[in-house]
Each structure stands twice: as C-alpha cells, then as structure tokens.
Design a protein around this motif. Structure first.
Motif, PDB file in Angstrom:
ATOM      1  N   SER B 364      13.696 -10.483  34.863  1.00 31.07           N
ATOM      2  CA  SER B 364      13.000 -10.352  33.580  1.00 31.07           C
ATOM      3  C   SER B 364      13.799 -11.022  32.473  1.00 31.07           C
ATOM      4  O   SER B 364      13.248 -11.736  31.639  1.00 31.07           O
ATOM      5  N   TYR B 365      15.118 -10.785  32.482  1.00 34.25           N
ATOM      6  CA  TYR B 365      15.963 -11.367  31.432  1.00 34.25           C
ATOM      7  C   TYR B 365      15.888 -12.890  31.483  1.00 34.25           C
ATOM      8  O   TYR B 365      15.706 -13.552  30.459  1.00 34.25           O
ATOM      9  N   TYR B 366      16.010 -13.442  32.681  1.00 33.05           N
ATOM     10  CA  TYR B 366      15.987 -14.897  32.864  1.00 33.05           C
ATOM     11  C   TYR B 366      14.662 -15.480  32.332  1.00 33.05           C
ATOM     12  O   TYR B 366      14.648 -16.445  31.572  1.00 33.05           O
ATOM     13  N   ILE B 367      13.548 -14.841  32.721  1.00 33.52           N
ATOM     14  CA  ILE B 367      12.234 -15.350  32.294  1.00 33.52           C
ATOM     15  C   ILE B 367      12.058 -15.208  30.774  1.00 33.52           C
ATOM     16  O   ILE B 367      11.669 -16.157  30.087  1.00 33.52           O
ATOM     17  N   PHE B 368      12.413 -14.011  30.251  1.00 35.93           N
ATOM     18  CA  PHE B 368      12.246 -13.783  28.805  1.00 35.93           C
ATOM     19  C   PHE B 368      13.024 -14.827  27.998  1.00 35.93           C
ATOM     20  O   PHE B 368      12.504 -15.427  27.071  1.00 35.93           O
ATOM     21  N   VAL B 369      14.283 -15.030  28.367  1.00 30.96           N
ATOM     22  CA  VAL B 369      15.131 -15.952  27.606  1.00 30.96           C
ATOM     23  C   VAL B 369      14.545 -17.372  27.645  1.00 30.96           C
ATOM     24  O   VAL B 369      14.460 -18.048  26.626  1.00 30.96           O
ATOM     25  N   LYS B 370      14.107 -17.789  28.815  1.00 35.30           N
ATOM     26  CA  LYS B 370      13.595 -19.166  28.937  1.00 35.30           C
ATOM     27  C   LYS B 370      12.290 -19.341  28.166  1.00 35.30           C
ATOM     28  O   LYS B 370      12.066 -20.368  27.528  1.00 35.30           O
ATOM     29  N   VAL B 371      11.412 -18.332  28.252  1.00 38.02           N
ATOM     30  CA  VAL B 371      10.133 -18.437  27.529  1.00 38.02           C
ATOM     31  C   VAL B 371      10.384 -18.429  26.023  1.00 38.02           C
ATOM     32  O   VAL B 371       9.808 -19.235  25.281  1.00 38.02           O
ATOM     33  N   ILE B 372      11.282 -17.539  25.567  1.00 34.24           N
ATOM     34  CA  ILE B 372      11.582 -17.494  24.126  1.00 34.24           C
ATOM     35  C   ILE B 372      12.161 -18.839  23.678  1.00 34.24           C
ATOM     36  O   ILE B 372      11.826 -19.353  22.620  1.00 34.24           O
ATOM     37  N   GLN B 373      13.007 -19.435  24.512  1.00 30.05           N
ATOM     38  CA  GLN B 373      13.586 -20.733  24.162  1.00 30.05           C
ATOM     39  C   GLN B 373      12.487 -21.781  23.916  1.00 30.05           C
ATOM     40  O   GLN B 373      12.509 -22.508  22.933  1.00 30.05           O
ATOM     41  N   VAL B 374      11.515 -21.825  24.804  1.00 26.97           N
ATOM     42  CA  VAL B 374      10.465 -22.851  24.689  1.00 26.97           C
ATOM     43  C   VAL B 374       9.502 -22.537  23.539  1.00 26.97           C
ATOM     44  O   VAL B 374       8.997 -23.450  22.887  1.00 26.97           O
ATOM     45  N   LEU B 375       9.254 -21.231  23.294  1.00 21.24           N
ATOM     46  CA  LEU B 375       8.275 -20.865  22.268  1.00 21.24           C
ATOM     47  C   LEU B 375       8.878 -20.648  20.887  1.00 21.24           C
ATOM     48  O   LEU B 375       8.161 -20.369  19.932  1.00 21.24           O
ATOM     49  N   HIS B 376      10.161 -20.769  20.783  1.00 17.11           N
ATOM     50  CA  HIS B 376      10.813 -20.535  19.508  1.00 17.11           C
ATOM     51  C   HIS B 376      10.329 -21.551  18.467  1.00 17.11           C
ATOM     52  O   HIS B 376      10.118 -22.714  18.792  1.00 17.11           O
ATOM     53  N   PRO B 377      10.143 -21.113  17.186  1.00 13.49           N
ATOM     54  CA  PRO B 377       9.615 -22.044  16.177  1.00 13.49           C
ATOM     55  C   PRO B 377      10.389 -23.358  16.093  1.00 13.49           C
ATOM     56  O   PRO B 377       9.790 -24.424  15.948  1.00 13.49           O
ATOM     57  N   HIS B 378      11.707 -23.292  16.226  1.00 12.10           N
ATOM     58  CA  HIS B 378      12.492 -24.537  16.144  1.00 12.10           C
ATOM     59  C   HIS B 378      12.198 -25.456  17.321  1.00 12.10           C
ATOM     60  O   HIS B 378      12.178 -26.670  17.184  1.00 12.10           O
ATOM     61  N   SER B 379      11.988 -24.844  18.476  1.00 13.53           N
ATOM     62  CA  SER B 379      11.659 -25.648  19.655  1.00 13.53           C
ATOM     63  C   SER B 379      10.325 -26.325  19.453  1.00 13.53           C
ATOM     64  O   SER B 379      10.132 -27.495  19.800  1.00 13.53           O
ATOM     65  N   LEU B 380       9.372 -25.582  18.884  1.00 14.99           N
ATOM     66  CA  LEU B 380       8.039 -26.149  18.677  1.00 14.99           C
ATOM     67  C   LEU B 380       8.105 -27.329  17.705  1.00 14.99           C
ATOM     68  O   LEU B 380       7.419 -28.328  17.885  1.00 14.99           O
ATOM     69  N   GLU B 381       8.947 -27.195  16.694  1.00 14.94           N
ATOM     70  CA  GLU B 381       9.144 -28.316  15.758  1.00 14.94           C
ATOM     71  C   GLU B 381       9.654 -29.534  16.522  1.00 14.94           C
ATOM     72  O   GLU B 381       9.214 -30.653  16.317  1.00 14.94           O
TER      73      GLU B 381
END
Lengths: 135, 591
Positions: B364-381
C-alpha cells in the motif's frame, strides 16, 4: 425487340478515352443522339448549363476528384428533369466506396460488363427517361 | 514545495467532491476488517463479515446524505479545517454506530481512547485526502488529456518513421501489386489461349468474353476496399486513447520523469507511512508502548524519508531504481520495529499480524507514494511542459494504428484504381470485341485484344505519380471540383514551391475535406487557407457554408479520419461556428 430510337440529346462523361469512344460509337450505332462527350466534370457542368441535354450517361469513377454520383447530383440541381444513367463495375457503388452520396431519384445504374450488349444500355437510357422527374 | 494537504490554519478552499469517498470508506473498512480478524475479536467470521458489510453500506449512505446536505446548503467549497472537522464528525458517528452493532454481532471493539485516535487520523487525514483528490479529478484528467494529445502526436510522428511502419508500407504495396499482376497474368493467359484456339471470329469472341467479366479483379478490388473497415475498432485508439489507459501504459515513464524533476518532499514520504501505520499502533500497542513506539516510528520513518529523497536526487544512473527499493523497504519498517519490540518484550497481544505489516502495508505504501508522485500538482505542471516519451506498449499500439490507417487508405486507393483503370477497360473492350465480331472486323478485333493485353501486362502503371510542388498538387486536387463547388484558395507564397514527400498527403487531405464538405455538408462554397506555421509546419483551415453539421467525434472513424490522422498525426478538428463548418489541420512539412 428494340423499340424506337432515342431522339433525346445524350451527354456522356467518362474519363477513360478508350471506354468513352467505344461506348459512344456503339450507342451512335444504335441511333442514340450523343450530343457531347467529355472526361471533365467541369466541362460537363458548363455544357449542361448552356445546352440542357436530356440524358447524361456517367461513369461512376471519374479519376481524381468528384465521382459520377457527385456529378449526377449537381446536374439535377442545374436541370431537375435530366435523366441519368450511371455506369459502374459494381452492383452498388457503395460497395466500392462507403462515402458515396446518394444517387438522385429516378437515376439508373448499370454494371459495366452488362454493357457488352449495347442494347442493355440503350434500354436503361429509355428507362431513365421514363423515371426522370418531370420539370 | 506545496504540501498535498494544507495546514490546519490554511484558508484555502477546496471544492467538495464525494466521488472518491466510497472508495476511501471501502479501504478503511477493509483495514478495520483485517485488524479485527487478526486480533480474534469476533465470535464468528460470518458475523464479522456481516458487521463490516453493513457498516460499509451505512457509511457510504452517510457520506451520500452529507453530500446532499452540502448541495442543499449550496456549500461547494470548504477549507481544510472544516473538512477535517466534518471528517472527524462523520467517522465519529460511524464509530458510534459501530459501538452498538459490534456487540450485537459478537465483535469486540478496541478501547475508546484508541478509537478516538483512529477517528482523528481518519477524519483529519484520509477523509479530507479523498475529498480533495476527488475534487482535483477533473483538473488531473484535463492535464492528462493534454499530455495524451501531445504524446500521441509525437508518437505518431515517430511511428511514421519506424522500421515497422516502413516494412508495412513496402510489404503491403508489394503484396497488392503481386495479387494484381497474378490476376492479370491469368487473364492474359486465358485471353491468349482463347484467341489462338481454332474457330471463327464469333467463336473466339464468345470464348474471350467470359474472361472479360473480370471476376477475379472485381473480387480483389472489393477485398481491398473492405480491408480497413474490418479493423475500425483499433482506430478509435488512434486519436483518443482514454486518459486512464494512457496513465496505466505510461505510469513508469511518468513516474520516472516526475520523480526526477519534481520529487515529493521528505515530509510526504513520512506522513503517508505514518498515516498507514498509526491505526495498527493504536490498535495493537498499550498506551504506554504506543507513546514510545510512535515517536520512535516518526524518527525512523523521517530518516528513511531522508534517504529516499537523497537516493532520488543522486546522479547515479540507478537513482530511480535505488529510491524505489528504498520506498518498498521503508514500508517494512513498522514490521521490523514490531519484531524488535517482540524480541525485547514478547507479547502476542501486541504482535502485528505479518500479512498486514509484511504484505499489505509495504505494498500500500509503495502504491500510495508512487500515485501521489504522479498526481502531485507540481508533477502535473511538469507533464504539461515535459519532453515526451512513449512507453513501449504505447509506441506499439500507436504504430499499429498508424499502420492500419495507412493500409486502409492505400487499399482504398488501389481498389479505386483497379475499378477505374482495369475493370472499366475490360468492359469497354468487351463491348468493342462484341461489335467487331458482329461486323466480322477481325482487324479491330485483334487490335482491341492487343491493346487489352498490353494494359494487363503493366496493370499498375500510372498508380503512382511523382513528387510535385505544393501548388500543382493542390490545383490537381481542386480543379476536378470546379463547377461543383466554389473554391476560394489561398496558399502562402513561400509554400507554393515546396516539394516534399508529404505534399501528396496534403493533397489527399484537401481532396478529402472538399469531398466531405460537398457530399456530407451539402456546401456550395469553401474557403481554403494553406499557411506556414512556424518553420516546420503547414496549417490548413477550411471554412464552408455546409448546411449539415459534421458528425460527432465518436462516429468519425472512416477513411477520411484515417487520411487526416496520417497526415497530421491526429492534430485536426472540425467544429461548427455559426452557420459554417471550420476544419483545421496542422501537419509537418518534412517527414
């Protein structure tokens, strides 16, 4: 077997010169009054505007650009009572190209290999004259 | 770096969106279920399942009711503090119900003080997190749509140059030519045989005529025309791969790009793991142990987060792999610390079940961290501006689409060519032979057979024309339409003499859009502008007076779509503006 000759003025549009001259001379041999023949859509339209032929025998495939059905529709706009016969190598042009527009009402189409007997085409011209809209 | 969740004092408002809340409830309920199962706090598994299912339904109904209340009160935005208070009240109410349902179904609950801790965590962290991510859903999808569009364009352009595509081009051309030549040779043989056979002209004619029906060639032409239409489904992928699909196909690349260029802050790595580990600590440890375990965990996790960030920032070519391994291993820290604690002070009641700490939690931790990384506002920018690279799966999918589109367009051209050049000649020759035979004119008869044989010996002659300049190409496509359509054409002077292999594709686009405009839009006038866009692109804008609106995007997957896609790599649009239909397409000048 054959009825009376066709006196009405007939225009032919076919981009292949060999085919055009062959069909034209065969029709003329049957007494059909071919008044104009051309490979060009533009020339056909110009001619129709100025001379108002009563019948148009059109090839479906006219090379690049518009096909015989596009031309048939335009001819009907210019001259609502013109009789139309479309020559095609297929029973239904939509089999060859799904994007074809609809053939104008009362038009006839004829599979080319049945033109071997020119009487078949002559009969189709007569049928087209009967089914063309009355102006 | 902007935090994912605003601080308690932040007044920043978040749109309320409950769409992800049911998913959050299901995850929380699952986590409670595994805890209760492991602690053996239930009279029977059946009762435990009934309790959790009923409670899940109740909580989802409660969330739905709450969302309706917000709509009724016209509350569409709330700050984090209000969200946290609302979340705590909702989870608290859920716990209140739990207190009655649990004993009724023989399920023992943990003590009240522990439940308060869990309520606070879920209410202040997970509840707002799901609401905020839900509210950003449309923004996230918008970013990915844009990303998708640019990626598909770039991938399409690359696919056109790929060896797979060049192979398809060559082999399909060769295959069609081969089939055509074989059919024509068989025809020549049959005609020559009939001609050389003994008999009079009428008998020879009769014998030749049966071959002039051209059944084989008609079949070939039909087969070529229906070739692409059987594969229409894959075409949908071409212009509009759904963003979710794209996200999955591109996840590795997206993660690699965003993690290197806009990495999450150390605190995010720490907070996510703490949010995951806090419920087990509260559930399994007595208060005195929890008071020791929690600060220790905070310290250890903070150190681990520091190492993850450091690994990611390093210049090593394996930085990404190393940091991913560290993220995964960090997920095992709660298990390790619990095992150490058990060594020091063995107590089955405070032992975490291994399937939670050794399996569910690290994953769960691995998936949560990776998804948050990709969906983070800075990443989206970053995704909006980043240089694009397609994953192998996406590259393969797009190459297949491009090849299918090319195959269909080419097959269609051949079908029309066979029809117009060969079948027409067969019919005319048939008529001429019949006439000559009836007239007993053996000279015309033989000349006609010779001319037909000569045509069939080189049946593909004239299929391709050489490269010409843009102005001549456009004229050759538009001239045949004069009389049917009033065309107002403008070509930028500097483009007129361009001679590129893509000029022919541009000609096909123009022919297609003119024929669509006339046939389907019933238009009579069309304005056509071919202009240069930047140094490398051509823009075509066509505006007509079509009386019929263009069909919706979804239904436009015919030959025209394929021609436009091939030329522009998907950069085209049709829209209705007032009483006109405006078509826009951008294509690269050079391949």
């Amino acid at each position: 077997m054959m009825g009376s000759k066709i006196k009405q003025s007939v225009m032919m549009v076919e981009d292949d010169e060999f085919t055009r001259s062959t069909v034209k001379s065969a029709l003329e041999g049957k007494g059909v009054n071919i008044v104009y023949d051309t490979a060009s859509v533009k020339d056909a339209i110009e001619y129709a505007k100025s001379h108002r032929p009563e019948v148009a025998v059109l090839d479906y495939n006219l090379g690049k650009g518009p096909n015989g059905i596009d031309l048939a529709n335009q001819l009907r706009r210019i001259q609502p009572d013109i009789a139309i016969v479309l020559l095609t190598a297929f029973l239904d042009p939509a089999q060859l190209d799904k994007r074809v527009a609809e053939l104008p009402a009362g038009s006839r189409y004829l599979i080319k290999h049945s033109v071997t007997n020119i009487d078949v085409l002559v009969n189709e011209i007569k049928e087209a004259l009967k089914s063309a809209p009355v102006a | 770096m902007r935090p994912i969740l605003e601080g308690l004092r932040s007044e920043k408002k978040h749109k309320i969106d409950f769409s992800l809340v049911p998913l959050g409830i299901i995850l929380i309920e699952y986590s409670v279920f595994t805890t209760q199962l492991s602690k053996d706090q239930h009279s029977s598994l059946r009762n435990l399942i009934i309790l959790r299912v009923l409670h899940t339904i109740l909580m989802i109904a409660l969330a739905y009711l709450l969302s309706r209340i917000f709509i009724r009160l016209k509350k569409i935005e709330l700050n984090y503090r209000t969200l946290a208070i609302t979340g705590t009240l909702v989870i608290g109410f859920g716990d209140f119900i739990h207190r009655f349902m649990g004993p009724a179904l023989g399920v023992e609950l943990v003590s009240a003080d522990r439940r308060v801790g869990i309520i606070l965590l879920q209410g202040c962290f997970w509840f707002p997190a799901f609401i905020i991510i839900g509210s950003k859903r449309s923004e996230i999808f918008h970013h990915f749509k844009e990303y998708e569009q640019r990626l598909i364009v770039a991938t399409r352009a690359r696919s056109r140059e790929s060896t797979e595509f060049l192979h398809v081009q060559k082999s399909l051309q060769a295959q069609i030519r081969q089939q055509l030549v074989t059919s024509c040779r068989a025809l020549i043989e049959a005609i020559s045989k009939a001609r050389e056979a003994t008999g009079n002209l009428a008998e020879k004619n009769q014998s030749i005529q049966q071959h002039l029906l051209g059944d084989e060639l008609r079949k070939l032409s039909m087969k070529l025309e229906t070739f692409g239409s059987e594969q229409q489904g894959s075409s949908i992928l071409g212009q509009n791969i759904r963003s979710v699909n794209l996200l999955i196909k591109q996840f590795r690349i997206l993660y690699a790009t965003t993690a290197r260029s806009a990495p999450l802050s150390k605190s995010v790595y720490a907070v996510v793991l703490l949010a995951l580990i806090t419920p087990p600590i509260l559930n399994y440890s007595p208060l005195n142990e929890a008071l020791i375990a929690f600060p220790v965990m905070v310290l250890v996790i903070t150190i681990a987060a520091h190492f993850i960030s450091k690994a990611l920032a390093s210049k090593s070519p394996h930085a990404l792999r190393n940091s991913s391994i560290l993220i995964y291993l960090t997920g095992f820290l709660p298990m390790i610390s619990n095992l150490i604690g058990q060594e020091i002070n063995p107590n089955p009641a405070t032992r975490y079940p291994l399937y939670i700490t050794g399996l569910t939690l690290p994953i769960s931790y691995y998936i949560f961290v990776k998804v948050i990384q990709v969906l983070h506002p800075h990443s989206l920018e970053l995704i909006r501006k980043d240089e694009l690279q397609a994953s192998r799966a996406l590259q393969d999918a797009v190459t297949k689409v491009v090849s299918d589109e090319f195959s269909h367009a080419l097959s269609h051209r051949w079908a029309i060519f066979i029809h117009g050049r060969i079948l027409t000649r067969l019919a005319a020759s048939s008529l001429k032979l019949e006439t000559a035979s009836q007239a007993g004119d053996s000279q015309t008869f033989n000349r006609t057979v010779d001319s037909l044989v000569s045509l069939l010996e080189n049946p593909d002659a004239g299929f391709e024309h050489g490269s010409i300049d843009l102005k001549s190409e456009v004229s050759s496509r538009l001239d045949p339409w004069i009389g049917l359509l009033d065309v107002d054409l403008h070509i930028d002077a500097e483009l007129e003499s361009i001679d590129s292999p893509r000029v022919r594709e541009l000609g096909e686009v123009i022919e297609e859009l003119v024929s669509n405009s006339m046939r389907h839009g019933k238009s009579q006038k069309i304005q056509l502008r071919v202009t240069k866009q930047g140094d490398k692109e051509i823009k075509i804008v066509a505006m007509d007076d079509a009386s019929i609106s263009p069909p919706e995007q979804q239904s436009r997957y015919g030959l025209g779509t394929r021609i436009f896609n091939l030329a522009s790599d998907g950069r085209w649009s049709i829209e209705r503006v007032g009483s006109s239909t405006v078509f826009t397409l951008v294509m690269a000048i050079r391949p």
